[in-house]
Write a protein that holds these residues in place. Structure first.
Motif, PDB file in Angstrom:
ATOM      1  N   GLY A   1      -3.570  -9.217  -0.475  1.00  0.00           N
ATOM      2  CA  GLY A   1      -3.077  -9.600  -1.789  1.00  0.00           C
ATOM      3  C   GLY A   1      -2.401 -10.956  -1.684  1.00  0.00           C
ATOM      4  O   GLY A   1      -2.631 -11.717  -0.744  1.00  0.00           O
TER       5      GLY A   1
ATOM      6  N   TYR B   1      -5.641  -5.476  -6.317  1.00  0.00           N
ATOM      7  CA  TYR B   1      -6.309  -4.646  -7.316  1.00  0.00           C
ATOM      8  C   TYR B   1      -6.757  -5.565  -8.440  1.00  0.00           C
ATOM      9  O   TYR B   1      -6.070  -6.545  -8.752  1.00  0.00           O
ATOM     10  CB  TYR B   1      -5.364  -3.573  -7.870  1.00  0.00           C
ATOM     11  CG  TYR B   1      -5.289  -2.355  -6.988  1.00  0.00           C
ATOM     12  CD1 TYR B   1      -5.980  -1.197  -7.310  1.00  0.00           C
ATOM     13  CD2 TYR B   1      -4.557  -2.373  -5.802  1.00  0.00           C
ATOM     14  CE1 TYR B   1      -5.936  -0.087  -6.483  1.00  0.00           C
ATOM     15  CE2 TYR B   1      -4.499  -1.266  -4.984  1.00  0.00           C
ATOM     16  CZ  TYR B   1      -5.189  -0.128  -5.333  1.00  0.00           C
ATOM     17  OH  TYR B   1      -5.163   0.969  -4.510  1.00  0.00           O
TER      18      TYR B   1
ATOM     19  N   ILE C   1       0.312   2.229  -7.501  1.00  0.00           N
ATOM     20  CA  ILE C   1      -1.145   2.280  -7.368  1.00  0.00           C
ATOM     21  C   ILE C   1      -1.719   3.209  -8.431  1.00  0.00           C
ATOM     22  O   ILE C   1      -2.708   2.890  -9.081  1.00  0.00           O
ATOM     23  CB  ILE C   1      -1.544   2.714  -5.945  1.00  0.00           C
ATOM     24  CG1 ILE C   1      -1.227   1.585  -4.959  1.00  0.00           C
ATOM     25  CG2 ILE C   1      -3.015   3.099  -5.879  1.00  0.00           C
ATOM     26  CD1 ILE C   1      -1.357   1.961  -3.503  1.00  0.00           C
TER      27      ILE C   1
ATOM     28  N   ARG D   1      -9.292  -1.191  -6.375  1.00  0.00           N
ATOM     29  CA  ARG D   1      -8.854  -1.908  -5.175  1.00  0.00           C
ATOM     30  C   ARG D   1      -9.893  -2.948  -4.799  1.00  0.00           C
ATOM     31  O   ARG D   1     -11.091  -2.667  -4.739  1.00  0.00           O
ATOM     32  CB  ARG D   1      -8.638  -0.931  -4.031  1.00  0.00           C
ATOM     33  CG  ARG D   1      -8.011  -1.595  -2.840  1.00  0.00           C
ATOM     34  CD  ARG D   1      -7.558  -0.579  -1.847  1.00  0.00           C
ATOM     35  NE  ARG D   1      -7.126  -1.265  -0.643  1.00  0.00           N
ATOM     36  CZ  ARG D   1      -6.376  -0.718   0.285  1.00  0.00           C
ATOM     37  NH1 ARG D   1      -5.989   0.531   0.150  1.00  0.00           N
ATOM     38  NH2 ARG D   1      -6.023  -1.394   1.346  1.00  0.00           N
TER      39      ARG D   1
ATOM     40  N   GLU E   1      -4.485   2.327 -11.271  1.00  0.00           N
ATOM     41  CA  GLU E   1      -5.746   3.065 -11.319  1.00  0.00           C
ATOM     42  C   GLU E   1      -5.934   3.796 -12.649  1.00  0.00           C
ATOM     43  O   GLU E   1      -7.038   3.858 -13.177  1.00  0.00           O
ATOM     44  CB  GLU E   1      -5.844   4.024 -10.142  1.00  0.00           C
ATOM     45  CG  GLU E   1      -6.040   3.285  -8.827  1.00  0.00           C
ATOM     46  CD  GLU E   1      -6.056   4.168  -7.600  1.00  0.00           C
ATOM     47  OE1 GLU E   1      -5.582   5.342  -7.669  1.00  0.00           O
ATOM     48  OE2 GLU E   1      -6.522   3.690  -6.546  1.00  0.00           O
TER      49      GLU E   1
ATOM     50  N   THR F   1       0.161  -6.969   1.468  1.00  0.00           N
ATOM     51  CA  THR F   1      -0.182  -6.359   0.192  1.00  0.00           C
ATOM     52  C   THR F   1      -1.690  -6.148   0.074  1.00  0.00           C
ATOM     53  O   THR F   1      -2.469  -6.722   0.823  1.00  0.00           O
ATOM     54  CB  THR F   1       0.290  -7.210  -1.006  1.00  0.00           C
ATOM     55  OG1 THR F   1      -0.364  -8.483  -0.981  1.00  0.00           O
ATOM     56  CG2 THR F   1       1.797  -7.400  -0.986  1.00  0.00           C
ATOM     57  N   VAL F   2      -2.051  -5.310  -0.873  1.00  0.00           N
ATOM     58  CA  VAL F   2      -3.460  -5.088  -1.196  1.00  0.00           C
ATOM     59  C   VAL F   2      -3.700  -5.583  -2.622  1.00  0.00           C
ATOM     60  O   VAL F   2      -2.787  -5.607  -3.443  1.00  0.00           O
ATOM     61  CB  VAL F   2      -3.860  -3.604  -1.059  1.00  0.00           C
ATOM     62  CG1 VAL F   2      -3.802  -3.166   0.384  1.00  0.00           C
ATOM     63  CG2 VAL F   2      -3.005  -2.719  -1.930  1.00  0.00           C
TER      64      VAL F   2
ATOM     65  N   PRO G   1       0.791  -1.231   0.000  1.00  0.00           N
ATOM     66  CA  PRO G   1       0.000   0.000   0.000  1.00  0.00           C
ATOM     67  C   PRO G   1       0.824   1.283   0.000  1.00  0.00           C
ATOM     68  O   PRO G   1       0.302   2.346  -0.318  1.00  0.00           O
ATOM     69  CB  PRO G   1      -0.859  -0.114   1.256  1.00  0.00           C
ATOM     70  CG  PRO G   1      -0.236  -1.153   2.092  1.00  0.00           C
ATOM     71  CD  PRO G   1       0.555  -2.048   1.180  1.00  0.00           C
TER      72      PRO G   1
ATOM     73  N   GLU H   1      -7.878  -5.807   1.207  1.00  0.00           N
ATOM     74  CA  GLU H   1      -6.629  -6.245   1.814  1.00  0.00           C
ATOM     75  C   GLU H   1      -6.359  -7.686   1.403  1.00  0.00           C
ATOM     76  O   GLU H   1      -7.212  -8.350   0.845  1.00  0.00           O
ATOM     77  CB  GLU H   1      -6.732  -6.156   3.342  1.00  0.00           C
ATOM     78  CG  GLU H   1      -7.137  -4.802   3.873  1.00  0.00           C
ATOM     79  CD  GLU H   1      -6.162  -3.690   3.529  1.00  0.00           C
ATOM     80  OE1 GLU H   1      -4.944  -3.940   3.531  1.00  0.00           O
ATOM     81  OE2 GLU H   1      -6.628  -2.576   3.230  1.00  0.00           O
TER      82      GLU H   1
END
Length: 83
Positions: A65, A73, A50, A60, A54, A70-71, A44, A63
């Motif tokens: 990943g 997407y 990011i 997104r 985007e 990691t997150v 993040p 939480e």
């Protein structure tokens, strides 16, 4: 489909290389039969990465990943759509 990328330090923040590369990569991936979703996982604190995702339509997904901390997407390609 999972993707990963990196940009050498000397090319970061110069001309949108990563944004353009991801744009072309996602189009190529979605041209393959049966691919409807591309996933990415990143830490993040990687604000520039990011932004790249985007700008290419990734959203997104929460939480958790693929690696701890990691997150996630995702970029969906609905049937009949083109990237």
């Amino acid at each position: 489909m999972l993707i990963g990328y990196s940009v050498l330090d000397e090319f970061q923040g110069r001309g949108g290389y990563a944004t353009e590369a991801i744009r072309h990569l996602t189009a190529a991936i979605f041209s393959l039969p049966g691919i409807r979703r591309i996933e990415a996982a990143l830490y993040p604190d990687l604000a520039a990465s990011i932004k790249v995702l985007e700008k290419n339509g990734f959203v997104r997904a929460g939480e958790g990943g693929f690696e701890e901390g990691t997150v996630a997407y995702v970029l969906e390609n609905p049937p009949g759509a083109s990237v």
